[in-house]
Every structure is written in structure tokens, then in C-alpha cells.
Design a protein around this motif. Sequence first.
Motif, PDB file in Angstrom:
ATOM      1  N   ARG A  85     -35.413 -29.843  10.570  1.00 47.80           N
ATOM      2  CA  ARG A  85     -34.235 -30.498  11.146  1.00 47.80           C
ATOM      3  C   ARG A  85     -34.614 -31.842  11.759  1.00 47.80           C
ATOM      4  NH1 ARG A  85     -31.892 -30.878  16.144  1.00 47.80           N
ATOM      5  NH2 ARG A  85     -29.609 -31.090  16.183  1.00 47.80           N
ATOM      6  N   ARG A  86     -35.724 -31.887  12.470  1.00 47.35           N
ATOM      7  CA  ARG A  86     -36.176 -33.143  13.051  1.00 47.35           C
ATOM      8  C   ARG A  86     -36.558 -34.142  11.959  1.00 47.35           C
ATOM      9  NH1 ARG A  86     -40.031 -31.234  18.164  1.00 47.35           N
ATOM     10  NH2 ARG A  86     -38.335 -30.384  19.443  1.00 47.35           N
ATOM     11  N   TYR A  87     -37.104 -33.648  10.876  1.00 47.12           N
ATOM     12  CA  TYR A  87     -37.495 -34.535   9.787  1.00 47.12           C
ATOM     13  C   TYR A  87     -36.285 -35.225   9.180  1.00 47.12           C
ATOM     14  CZ  TYR A  87     -39.372 -36.124   5.341  1.00 47.12           C
ATOM     15  OH  TYR A  87     -39.728 -36.900   4.269  1.00 47.12           O
ATOM     16  N   ARG A  88     -35.150 -34.556   9.116  1.00 47.10           N
ATOM     17  CA  ARG A  88     -33.951 -35.179   8.556  1.00 47.10           C
ATOM     18  C   ARG A  88     -33.500 -36.371   9.404  1.00 47.10           C
ATOM     19  NH1 ARG A  88     -29.419 -30.892   7.537  1.00 47.10           N
ATOM     20  NH2 ARG A  88     -28.662 -32.491   6.075  1.00 47.10           N
ATOM     21  N   PHE A  89     -33.612 -36.253  10.731  1.00 48.15           N
ATOM     22  CA  PHE A  89     -33.307 -37.396  11.592  1.00 48.15           C
ATOM     23  C   PHE A  89     -34.349 -38.502  11.403  1.00 48.15           C
ATOM     24  CE2 PHE A  89     -30.839 -34.148  13.775  1.00 48.15           C
ATOM     25  CZ  PHE A  89     -29.694 -34.849  14.141  1.00 48.15           C
ATOM     26  N   PHE A  90     -35.618 -38.113  11.380  1.00 50.97           N
ATOM     27  CA  PHE A  90     -36.683 -39.093  11.187  1.00 50.97           C
ATOM     28  C   PHE A  90     -36.493 -39.860   9.886  1.00 50.97           C
ATOM     29  CE2 PHE A  90     -40.616 -39.654   8.732  1.00 50.97           C
ATOM     30  CZ  PHE A  90     -41.244 -40.641   9.477  1.00 50.97           C
ATOM     31  N   ASP A  91     -36.064 -39.178   8.827  1.00 54.39           N
ATOM     32  CA  ASP A  91     -35.920 -39.805   7.522  1.00 54.39           C
ATOM     33  C   ASP A  91     -34.829 -40.871   7.518  1.00 54.39           C
ATOM     34  OD1 ASP A  91     -36.658 -39.698   4.592  1.00 54.39           O
ATOM     35  OD2 ASP A  91     -34.505 -39.305   4.452  1.00 54.39           O
ATOM     36  N   VAL A  92     -33.790 -40.693   8.345  1.00 54.73           N
ATOM     37  CA  VAL A  92     -32.722 -41.692   8.415  1.00 54.73           C
ATOM     38  C   VAL A  92     -33.278 -43.018   8.922  1.00 54.73           C
ATOM     39  CG1 VAL A  92     -30.560 -42.304   9.562  1.00 54.73           C
ATOM     40  CG2 VAL A  92     -30.904 -39.986   8.706  1.00 54.73           C
ATOM     41  N   TYR A  93     -34.019 -42.974  10.023  1.00 55.04           N
ATOM     42  CA  TYR A  93     -34.544 -44.206  10.615  1.00 55.04           C
ATOM     43  C   TYR A  93     -35.707 -44.761   9.798  1.00 55.04           C
ATOM     44  CZ  TYR A  93     -31.671 -42.362  14.320  1.00 55.04           C
ATOM     45  OH  TYR A  93     -30.611 -41.853  15.019  1.00 55.04           O
ATOM     46  N   ARG A  94     -36.471 -43.902   9.194  1.00 53.23           N
ATOM     47  CA  ARG A  94     -37.556 -44.371   8.331  1.00 53.23           C
ATOM     48  C   ARG A  94     -36.989 -45.129   7.136  1.00 53.23           C
ATOM     49  NH1 ARG A  94     -39.772 -43.018   3.580  1.00 53.23           N
ATOM     50  NH2 ARG A  94     -41.968 -43.409   3.276  1.00 53.23           N
ATOM     51  N   ALA A  95     -35.887 -44.648   6.580  1.00 57.61           N
ATOM     52  CA  ALA A  95     -35.288 -45.335   5.433  1.00 57.61           C
ATOM     53  C   ALA A  95     -34.818 -46.737   5.817  1.00 57.61           C
ATOM     54  CB  ALA A  95     -34.124 -44.513   4.891  1.00 57.61           C
ATOM     55  N   ARG A  96     -34.254 -46.882   7.030  1.00 52.38           N
ATOM     56  CA  ARG A  96     -33.831 -48.219   7.467  1.00 52.38           C
ATOM     57  C   ARG A  96     -35.034 -49.145   7.626  1.00 52.38           C
ATOM     58  NH1 ARG A  96     -29.640 -46.535  12.325  1.00 52.38           N
ATOM     59  NH2 ARG A  96     -28.116 -45.421  11.029  1.00 52.38           N
ATOM     60  N   VAL A  97     -36.106 -48.627   8.206  1.00 55.36           N
ATOM     61  CA  VAL A  97     -37.303 -49.448   8.375  1.00 55.36           C
ATOM     62  C   VAL A  97     -37.859 -49.858   7.021  1.00 55.36           C
ATOM     63  CG1 VAL A  97     -39.698 -49.423   9.186  1.00 55.36           C
ATOM     64  CG2 VAL A  97     -37.879 -48.511  10.634  1.00 55.36           C
ATOM     65  N   ARG A  98     -37.857 -48.932   6.063  1.00 57.80           N
ATOM     66  CA  ARG A  98     -38.358 -49.255   4.731  1.00 57.80           C
ATOM     67  C   ARG A  98     -37.475 -50.277   4.029  1.00 57.80           C
ATOM     68  NH1 ARG A  98     -41.782 -50.037   2.743  1.00 57.80           N
ATOM     69  NH2 ARG A  98     -41.661 -49.045   0.702  1.00 57.80           N
ATOM     70  N   GLN A  99     -36.179 -50.252   4.308  1.00 61.77           N
ATOM     71  CA  GLN A  99     -35.311 -51.276   3.741  1.00 61.77           C
ATOM     72  C   GLN A  99     -35.758 -52.667   4.200  1.00 61.77           C
ATOM     73  OE1 GLN A  99     -32.720 -51.165   1.658  1.00 61.77           O
ATOM     74  NE2 GLN A  99     -32.337 -48.973   1.453  1.00 61.77           N
TER      75      GLN A  99
END
Length: 230
Positions: A85-99
Amino acid sequence: MNDAPATPVGRTLSPGELVTVMSHFHRAEIARMAGWRDRLDRTSNWAITVVAAMLSVSLSTASAHHGVLLFAMLLVLLLLWIEARRYRFFDVYRARVRQFERHYFAQIFSPQPDFASDWLLVVGESLRTPKFLVSQRVALARRLRRNYLYMMLILLLAWILKLSTPSLIDQAAPAGFAGTLREAVGAAALGPIPGAAIVAVVAFLYAGLLAAAFLTTGDDGELSIGDVHV
């Protein structure tokens, strides 16, 4: 009723102001991503502590019941669910940083013509309507492959060792491995539940974990680009 088209609020930013906004926003997203990454590491550390403690309790003395290791498996699975569950939140912000990294900074250092010119629209929609980018099942599979499958395998090996070594079950028993498979299966009993049923449940659990880890699809998006990912 006013049917006039909506107009942007505020004024158009100058190039210098846009660079400032982008820099501050990127720094903020880095901080949010790092915060969720710290939560991921914290959950993994809890799981490692549980495994180490339960191994110490169950294998250090023959009086410790093998059910301690089964209980440890359940605790690790619970921590896996929390971490997914925590990873799903982390993945949202990680995707923005990768953008930002792929489409903004990489274009500064190594420009490519017409490379994802609409990436700011993607970031803007993510800010307006934040959505998870991976399902709970995919998140579970990713964390299983990265950390938790190894912990579960260690617990399984310790459980098999506990059942197959008479000296770890009965102080009066001679050292060495169990003479027959039937003795080990019989030692797996939990109260009125026969050992064969416990062994079948554990085998079904681990078969499900292996299937979830290696047969789950959905490793697309940022994870398909490059080898460095979580």
C-alpha cells in the motif's frame, strides 16, 4: 447560464519564473518521494526484525513450538500488505520525479527533437486528479520480488529444519534428521489440526506467493525504462 469557455486563472509565467517554479516543484516532489521511500524501508526493517527474532526463538531451544515460525509467516505477510500500500503512494511521486528527470533535465543535458512535448500535461493531470499508477496486486508482486520472497523462503527453510530435526523438537531425541517423512509431517500438527493439513496449507501459500511474484503482469511505465528502479 454562462456557457463561455473557461480561461486560465492568473498570468502567463515568464521563462525565468517558469524555471523557478519547476525547480521548487521538483524539489518538493523529491521530498515527498523520499518520505514514502523511508516508509518502505521502515516496513522492510520491521519484517527483517520479525524474521530474526522468530528464528532466534524457534531454533534456539527445543521447547519452542514450530507454530512460532508459522506466526512469523503471517506477520511478514501482513507487513508485505502494508508495504505494498505504501509503495503505491511512493510510485505516484516517483513517477512525477521521473517525468522531470526524463523530459526536462535530460533534455537540457542531451536534447532530443520533439521528445514527449506533452509531459507537462501529464504532470498537470496527475496534480488535478491524483490516481494510483499500479494496482495492489502489482505492488505486492514488486515488493515480493525485491525483499519479501527471500524472507518467506528463510522462514520456510527454518520451519522445515525445525520439523525434520528431532533435537529441535524434543530434548531427549538424538541429534540428526527425522527418519521418515511421516515423522516430519506428523510433527507439523497444530493442536487438533493434523500435520498433513498444515503442510498442505503452507505449500498452497508458497505456491501462491511464487505465482504472484513471477506471473503477475503490469511492469510497464517507468519500470520498463532502465534497470535502476525500486
